[in-house]
Design a protein around this motif. Structure first.
Motif, mmCIF file in Angstrom:
data_model
loop_
_atom_site.group_PDB
_atom_site.id
_atom_site.type_symbol
_atom_site.label_atom_id
_atom_site.label_comp_id
_atom_site.label_asym_id
_atom_site.label_seq_id
_atom_site.Cartn_x
_atom_site.Cartn_y
_atom_site.Cartn_z
ATOM 1 N N TYR A 129 -11.543 -7.022 -4.115
ATOM 2 C CA TYR A 129 -10.972 -5.713 -4.431
ATOM 3 C C TYR A 129 -9.648 -5.545 -3.693
ATOM 4 O O TYR A 129 -9.138 -6.495 -3.116
ATOM 5 C CB TYR A 129 -11.949 -4.605 -4.044
ATOM 6 C CG TYR A 129 -13.309 -4.767 -4.690
ATOM 7 C CD1 TYR A 129 -13.485 -4.541 -6.055
ATOM 8 C CD2 TYR A 129 -14.414 -5.172 -3.942
ATOM 9 C CE1 TYR A 129 -14.723 -4.704 -6.654
ATOM 10 C CE2 TYR A 129 -15.657 -5.335 -4.527
ATOM 11 C CZ TYR A 129 -15.809 -5.111 -5.888
ATOM 12 O OH TYR A 129 -17.033 -5.277 -6.477
ATOM 13 N N GLY A 130 -9.081 -4.356 -3.754
ATOM 14 C CA GLY A 130 -7.842 -4.100 -3.034
ATOM 15 C C GLY A 130 -8.039 -4.243 -1.530
ATOM 16 O O GLY A 130 -9.160 -4.198 -1.017
ATOM 17 N N TRP A 152 -9.775 0.765 4.307
ATOM 18 C CA TRP A 152 -10.842 1.724 4.591
ATOM 19 C C TRP A 152 -11.914 1.136 5.507
ATOM 20 O O TRP A 152 -12.670 1.883 6.140
ATOM 21 C CB TRP A 152 -11.515 2.162 3.280
ATOM 22 C CG TRP A 152 -12.091 1.023 2.492
ATOM 23 C CD1 TRP A 152 -11.485 0.329 1.482
ATOM 24 C CD2 TRP A 152 -13.358 0.396 2.691
ATOM 25 N NE1 TRP A 152 -12.302 -0.680 1.028
ATOM 26 C CE2 TRP A 152 -13.466 -0.661 1.755
ATOM 27 C CE3 TRP A 152 -14.442 0.637 3.552
ATOM 28 C CZ2 TRP A 152 -14.592 -1.479 1.667
ATOM 29 C CZ3 TRP A 152 -15.559 -0.186 3.467
ATOM 30 C CH2 TRP A 152 -15.622 -1.232 2.535
ATOM 31 N N PHE A 211 0.831 -1.198 0.000
ATOM 32 C CA PHE A 211 0.000 0.000 0.000
ATOM 33 C C PHE A 211 0.868 1.252 0.000
ATOM 34 O O PHE A 211 0.586 2.224 -0.702
ATOM 35 C CB PHE A 211 -0.912 -0.027 1.222
ATOM 36 C CG PHE A 211 -2.089 0.894 1.109
ATOM 37 C CD1 PHE A 211 -3.083 0.642 0.184
ATOM 38 C CD2 PHE A 211 -2.221 1.995 1.938
ATOM 39 C CE1 PHE A 211 -4.187 1.471 0.075
ATOM 40 C CE2 PHE A 211 -3.317 2.831 1.842
ATOM 41 C CZ PHE A 211 -4.302 2.570 0.911
ATOM 42 N N ASP A 215 -8.113 9.496 -0.988
ATOM 43 C CA ASP A 215 -7.622 8.143 -0.746
ATOM 44 C C ASP A 215 -7.349 7.513 -2.103
ATOM 45 O O ASP A 215 -8.156 7.668 -3.026
ATOM 46 C CB ASP A 215 -8.642 7.308 0.032
ATOM 47 C CG ASP A 215 -8.006 6.090 0.679
ATOM 48 O OD1 ASP A 215 -7.923 6.066 1.923
ATOM 49 O OD2 ASP A 215 -7.572 5.178 -0.049
ATOM 50 N N ASP A 234 -7.460 4.478 -2.970
ATOM 51 C CA ASP A 234 -8.287 3.298 -3.244
ATOM 52 C C ASP A 234 -9.673 3.751 -3.708
ATOM 53 O O ASP A 234 -10.422 4.353 -2.935
ATOM 54 C CB ASP A 234 -8.405 2.456 -1.985
ATOM 55 C CG ASP A 234 -9.187 1.166 -2.201
ATOM 56 O OD1 ASP A 234 -9.727 0.959 -3.308
ATOM 57 O OD2 ASP A 234 -9.262 0.356 -1.252
ATOM 58 N N ILE A 253 -9.094 10.343 -5.830
ATOM 59 C CA ILE A 253 -8.330 9.117 -5.631
ATOM 60 C C ILE A 253 -6.922 9.243 -6.216
ATOM 61 O O ILE A 253 -6.224 8.251 -6.374
ATOM 62 C CB ILE A 253 -9.051 7.893 -6.232
ATOM 63 C CG1 ILE A 253 -9.319 8.088 -7.721
ATOM 64 C CG2 ILE A 253 -10.342 7.617 -5.484
ATOM 65 C CD1 ILE A 253 -9.868 6.847 -8.405
#
Length: 272
Positions: free
Chosen positions: A91-92, A96, A18, A148, A150, A173
């Motif tokens: 997803y990633g 969050w 990340f 963010d 993501d 993003i």
């Protein structure tokens, strides 16, 4: 795999990935300001399948955190993916979906001290679930931009705005670290100092924002080693410390408190 193990994987194993994403995505455009940020602004712009997935696989909660006034969609023990293997999440990594202690402290401080944001423009950097941005809107900020990298986090923020009966704020993003200093009155960021290179980039960029725009900077962190050992620590002034609720302590390896810091670099008037 229990989500506690998954969360540990997020904290220890995948945070490097990340952090690399934050470092590799450059700011977009010569002047990143409110009107130049691509963003979602209405719920109808959300992908219906993503909305359905998030609504099905998160729980609406306001308990166990420092801000019971704010309702959020998070991963909890009652969620399917609490016990699923992390790789099954489509997803990633869902950073969050956790309400991290630094963000909790920032949000609590803003709610208790609305003068900090009232009538001011606020950037919530690394916004995650969007709680601190939501707190800023609730407390009277004139403009709020959540950031963010993501895109799923951006979608989750819109859902969280809906939960709290707020019009969605702009969400970008793009990685705006290392971009030109935007004209914000206040930058808030929580739980972002988990990687040395990322911390170095934040230190440099935040200092530039203060030097060029006289931006105020507030940082939330529960006292992680990577944060306390970074050279930025010597330029921080403790604003307030909050005792964490038992649920948050259990989910953060026994951390007992979280602190809001004011970043006041002594070299803010020097060239960066």
């Amino acid at each position: 795999m229990a989500f506690r193990s998954w969360k540990r994987l997020l904290l220890l194993g995948r945070q490097d990935t990340f952090a690399k994403a934050w470092r590799s995505r450059r700011g977009g455009g010569p002047s990143l300001c409110w009107k130049h940020c691509s963003h979602w602004s209405t719920g109808k712009s959300l992908d219906p399948e993503v909305r359905a997935f998030l609504e099905e696989n998160t729980e609406v909660t306001s308990s166990g955190h420092l801000t019971p006034e704010i309702r959020l969609r998070l991963l909890t023990p009652r969620c399917k993916f609490w016990k699923e293997k992390p790789d099954l999440w489509p997803y990633g990594d869902p950073f969050w979906a956790i309400y991290w202690p630094g963000g909790q402290a920032l949000s609590r401080y803003i709610l208790d001290n609305p003068r900090v944001v009232k009538g001011r423009s606020v950037l919530d950097l690394g916004s995650g679930c969007g709680a601190t941005a939501i707190a800023a809107v609730m407390s009277g900020a004139s403009q709020v931009l959540a950031n963010d990298i993501d895109p799923i986090a951006g979608m989750a923020m819109i859902l969280n705005c809906e939960l709290n009966h707020l019009n969605p704020f702009p969400i970008t993003i793009k990685n705006i670290i290392n971009s030109e200093a935007g004209n914000w009155d206040l930058i808030v960021l929580g739980d972002m100092f988990y990687d040395e290179q990322l911390a170095d980039g934040l230190h440099h960029w935040l200092r530039k924002c203060i030097r060029i725009q006289q931006t105020e900077v507030l940082i939330g962190d529960p006292g992680r080693h990577q944060f306390l050992s970074h050279r930025i620590r010597s330029q921080l002034h403790k604003v307030i410390e909050y005792s964490l609720p038992e649920y948050t302590r259990q989910e953060n390896n026994g951390l007992t408190s979280s602190i809001v810091w004011s970043y006041q670099p002594s070299d803010s008037l020097e060239s960066c």
